[in-house]
Design a protein around this motif. Structure first.
Motif, PDB file in Angstrom:
ATOM      1  N   LYS A 136      11.178  -3.553  -5.843  1.00  0.00           N
ATOM      2  CA  LYS A 136      11.538  -3.417  -7.421  1.00  0.00           C
ATOM      3  C   LYS A 136      13.127  -3.574  -7.530  1.00  0.00           C
ATOM      4  O   LYS A 136      13.511  -4.382  -8.299  1.00  0.00           O
ATOM      5  N   ALA A 137      13.734  -2.861  -6.754  1.00  0.00           N
ATOM      6  CA  ALA A 137      15.251  -2.895  -7.007  1.00  0.00           C
ATOM      7  C   ALA A 137      15.712  -3.947  -6.598  1.00  0.00           C
ATOM      8  O   ALA A 137      16.680  -4.543  -7.114  1.00  0.00           O
ATOM      9  N   VAL A 138      15.284  -4.819  -5.540  1.00  0.00           N
ATOM     10  CA  VAL A 138      15.898  -6.151  -4.866  1.00  0.00           C
ATOM     11  C   VAL A 138      15.676  -6.857  -5.951  1.00  0.00           C
ATOM     12  O   VAL A 138      16.329  -7.909  -6.327  1.00  0.00           O
TER      13      VAL A 138
ATOM     14  N   TYR B 208       0.086   1.298  -7.989  1.00  0.00           N
ATOM     15  CA  TYR B 208       1.483   1.147  -7.584  1.00  0.00           C
ATOM     16  C   TYR B 208       2.485   0.335  -8.360  1.00  0.00           C
ATOM     17  O   TYR B 208       3.576   0.460  -8.828  1.00  0.00           O
ATOM     18  N   LEU B 209       1.849  -0.853  -8.535  1.00  0.00           N
ATOM     19  CA  LEU B 209       2.473  -2.026  -9.300  1.00  0.00           C
ATOM     20  C   LEU B 209       2.496  -1.678 -10.660  1.00  0.00           C
ATOM     21  O   LEU B 209       3.638  -1.783 -11.223  1.00  0.00           O
ATOM     22  N   ALA B 210       1.374  -0.746 -11.127  1.00  0.00           N
ATOM     23  CA  ALA B 210       1.684  -0.613 -12.563  1.00  0.00           C
ATOM     24  C   ALA B 210       2.605   0.384 -12.763  1.00  0.00           C
ATOM     25  O   ALA B 210       3.688   0.369 -13.645  1.00  0.00           O
TER      26      ALA B 210
ATOM     27  N   VAL C 247      10.964  -7.602 -14.019  1.00  0.00           N
ATOM     28  CA  VAL C 247       9.892  -8.492 -14.022  1.00  0.00           C
ATOM     29  C   VAL C 247       8.903  -8.476 -15.049  1.00  0.00           C
ATOM     30  O   VAL C 247       8.833  -7.312 -15.665  1.00  0.00           O
ATOM     31  N   ASP C 248       8.644  -9.543 -15.603  1.00  0.00           N
ATOM     32  CA  ASP C 248       7.851  -9.839 -16.911  1.00  0.00           C
ATOM     33  C   ASP C 248       6.296 -10.046 -16.516  1.00  0.00           C
ATOM     34  O   ASP C 248       5.177  -9.639 -17.167  1.00  0.00           O
ATOM     35  N   ILE C 249       6.154 -10.775 -15.346  1.00  0.00           N
ATOM     36  CA  ILE C 249       4.736 -10.792 -14.778  1.00  0.00           C
ATOM     37  C   ILE C 249       4.326 -10.379 -13.530  1.00  0.00           C
ATOM     38  O   ILE C 249       5.263 -10.650 -12.525  1.00  0.00           O
ATOM     39  N   VAL C 250       3.341  -9.718 -13.324  1.00  0.00           N
ATOM     40  CA  VAL C 250       2.994  -9.403 -11.962  1.00  0.00           C
ATOM     41  C   VAL C 250       1.591 -10.013 -11.604  1.00  0.00           C
ATOM     42  O   VAL C 250       0.683  -9.490 -12.356  1.00  0.00           O
ATOM     43  N   VAL C 251       1.516 -10.469 -10.517  1.00  0.00           N
ATOM     44  CA  VAL C 251       0.269 -11.250  -9.753  1.00  0.00           C
ATOM     45  C   VAL C 251      -0.021 -10.373  -8.597  1.00  0.00           C
ATOM     46  O   VAL C 251       0.877 -10.575  -7.575  1.00  0.00           O
ATOM     47  N   ALA C 252      -0.933  -9.683  -8.739  1.00  0.00           N
ATOM     48  CA  ALA C 252      -1.404  -8.746  -7.556  1.00  0.00           C
ATOM     49  C   ALA C 252      -2.434  -9.886  -6.729  1.00  0.00           C
ATOM     50  O   ALA C 252      -3.607  -9.695  -6.959  1.00  0.00           O
ATOM     51  N   ASN C 253      -1.883 -10.388  -5.705  1.00  0.00           N
ATOM     52  CA  ASN C 253      -2.646 -11.405  -4.807  1.00  0.00           C
ATOM     53  C   ASN C 253      -2.987 -10.758  -3.619  1.00  0.00           C
ATOM     54  O   ASN C 253      -3.810 -11.205  -2.875  1.00  0.00           O
TER      55      ASN C 253
ATOM     56  N   THR D  70       0.943  -1.222   0.176  1.00  0.00           N
ATOM     57  CA  THR D  70       0.009   0.078   0.037  1.00  0.00           C
ATOM     58  C   THR D  70       0.750   1.343   0.022  1.00  0.00           C
ATOM     59  O   THR D  70       0.226   2.362   0.006  1.00  0.00           O
ATOM     60  N   ASN D  71       2.120   0.981  -0.405  1.00  0.00           N
ATOM     61  CA  ASN D  71       3.052   2.220  -0.073  1.00  0.00           C
ATOM     62  C   ASN D  71       4.228   2.168  -1.332  1.00  0.00           C
ATOM     63  O   ASN D  71       4.648   1.229  -1.700  1.00  0.00           O
ATOM     64  N   LEU D  72       3.976   3.285  -2.120  1.00  0.00           N
ATOM     65  CA  LEU D  72       4.835   3.132  -3.361  1.00  0.00           C
ATOM     66  C   LEU D  72       6.311   3.140  -3.235  1.00  0.00           C
ATOM     67  O   LEU D  72       7.068   2.325  -3.786  1.00  0.00           O
TER      68      LEU D  72
END
Length: 253
Positions: free
Chosen positions: A76-78, A123-125, A86-92, A67-69
């Motif tokens: 993302k950096a890690v 944020y994931l987008a 990252v090619d695939i993001v699954v927002a679960n 919940t925090n950008l």
């Protein structure tokens, strides 16, 4: 024909949860390297990492507040340092809370659902779409719910958050589709998980009678749908809300 995610990197938020861990294992078995996101359960994340390594895939655990950008950008950096783009993001991931009536539900529960459903998606987008756009390939898969079509009592905060998420995903699909990035949602029904198997609570006669297939779905069946949408087999499917509920809910045309 098979699902082949070789050389792809997948981020699964809430990967230590009941459904998330099965998604992580499934995508790894399809060949993907996995970024295992967790909020607080590091022990489960490490155990899952060992499992994925045993399948022959690479994996990294990443702690973040979805919940925090700034926290997501740190994650993302890690991931990029250890696994690459990252090619695939699954927002679960989603914040858990106690369901009750609208008149009794605390206002902060609505805020938590908005933050963990809508803002996580935004944020994931922001974090991961630009690189997908550059490489002209990417997948966003959001985990929604059959509840958004049922509107049962006590579900208001959850439904409000997930309906907001649906709006973000449909718009995102149109905004980034030209870059060959698909944006879809999987909407589980009441799913049998590892917890149910351990507690012997797999069956509910009253629920199963409402389902055309007369049973509850399994965590593996949810993960299978995610793997399909993450693959090239679903390369021309975007903007979809896909119930995996045995027909318990059916979007109309």
């Amino acid at each position: 024909m098979q699902i082949d995610l070789t050389n792809k990197t997948a981020l699964i938020t809430g990967a230590t949860g009941q459904l998330g861990r099965v998604m992580a294992r499934t995508l790894a078995k399809c060949g993907a390297n996995i970024a295992i996101h967790y909020r607080s359960n590091e022990a489960q994340a490490l155990e899952l990492q060992d499992e994925i390594h045993s399948f022959g895939s690479r994996a990294v655990i990443v702690q973040a507040d979805v919940t925090n950008l700034e926290s997501i950008l740190g994650m993302k950096a890690v991931i990029e340092e250890n696994l690459g783009t990252v090619d695939i993001v699954v927002a679960n991931a989603v914040v858990q809370y106690q369901w009750t009536s609208i008149l009794e539900q605390a206002p902060e529960d609505y805020a938590s659902q908005f933050d963990s459903c809508v803002m996580q998606s935004v944020y994931l987008a922001k974090a991961f779409a630009p690189a997908m756009m550059e490489q002209k390939w990417g997948r966003f898969v959001g985990i929604n719910t059959e509840c958004v079509m049922q509107n049962f009592p006590t579900q208001s905060a959850y439904i409000a958050g997930k309906r907001g998420m649906d709006g973000v995903y449909r718009v995102l699909a149109k905004e980034i589709g030209e870059h060959q990035i698909t944006v879809n949602q999987v909407a589980p029904g009441w799913t049998i998980s590892e917890r149910d198997r351990a507690n012997k609570t797999e069956h509910s006669e009253s629920y199963e009678q409402t389902v055309p297939l007369k049973r509850r779905g399994t965590d593996q069946e949810i993960a299978n749908a995610v793997a399909f949408l993450a693959s090239d087999l679903a390369s021309f499917i975007t903007g979809a809300y896909v119930p995996v509920s045995g027909g318990n809910v059916m979007p109309s045309i």
